[in-house]
Motif scaffolding. Sequence first.
Motif, PDB file in Angstrom:
ATOM      1  N   THR A 290       7.400  -5.863   5.639  1.00  0.00           N
ATOM      2  CA  THR A 290       6.906  -6.321   4.716  1.00  0.00           C
ATOM      3  C   THR A 290       6.134  -4.881   4.195  1.00  0.00           C
ATOM      4  O   THR A 290       5.461  -4.338   4.848  1.00  0.00           O
TER       5      THR A 290
ATOM      6  N   GLU B  29       5.510  -5.206  -2.935  1.00  0.00           N
ATOM      7  CA  GLU B  29       6.247  -5.548  -1.702  1.00  0.00           C
ATOM      8  C   GLU B  29       7.325  -6.157  -1.479  1.00  0.00           C
ATOM      9  O   GLU B  29       8.516  -6.877  -2.020  1.00  0.00           O
ATOM     10  N   GLU B  30       7.947  -6.084  -0.734  1.00  0.00           N
ATOM     11  CA  GLU B  30       9.966  -6.361  -0.507  1.00  0.00           C
ATOM     12  C   GLU B  30       9.705  -6.513   0.875  1.00  0.00           C
ATOM     13  O   GLU B  30       9.432  -5.448   1.611  1.00  0.00           O
ATOM     14  N   THR B  31      10.581  -7.176   1.139  1.00  0.00           N
ATOM     15  CA  THR B  31      10.441  -7.733   3.106  1.00  0.00           C
ATOM     16  C   THR B  31      12.276  -7.495   3.597  1.00  0.00           C
ATOM     17  O   THR B  31      12.831  -7.992   2.622  1.00  0.00           O
TER      18      THR B  31
END
Length: 151
Positions: free
Chosen positions: A93, A86-88
Amino acid sequence: MTTEGEVRSDGKDTREIVGFDGVLGMTIGKDTIPVTEIVKPDVSETPKYDWPLEVGKKWKYENSWTSQDGTTGNQSQNAEVLSYQEETVEAGTFMAYTIKYTGKTTNSRGYNANETEVWLYAPAVKNFIKLTQNQGDFHYVEELIEYSKPQ
């Protein structure tokens, strides 16, 4: 931004999917490019993305290009998929692959710089959601700030 802290460009680029000559197009600045051109597979022995992506995968990316003003250039980079997590970003996200590219860019006007790029590629978006690039004395960041899913 340069290594001395000089900001050479700061702003927002808007890209939008629109109807264009009977097909879907993406507006980028004042240009509209057919989506079929944007999503066309990169048929190359040294592609930007080596499908399927998987953590730990490594490959060579090479690209020759000509800019709108006629300048020609070459890019040669080693690529590695570092993670899938997961990358925000400002737009939200997303599950994304972190791909690191290291190498060199040169052009016909004498430019020659070592570079490091980190791309966060989100399969759900079918594009990168963030790019961080260090090229010579230049630092560049591009991030997805808004995303609406097609209905």
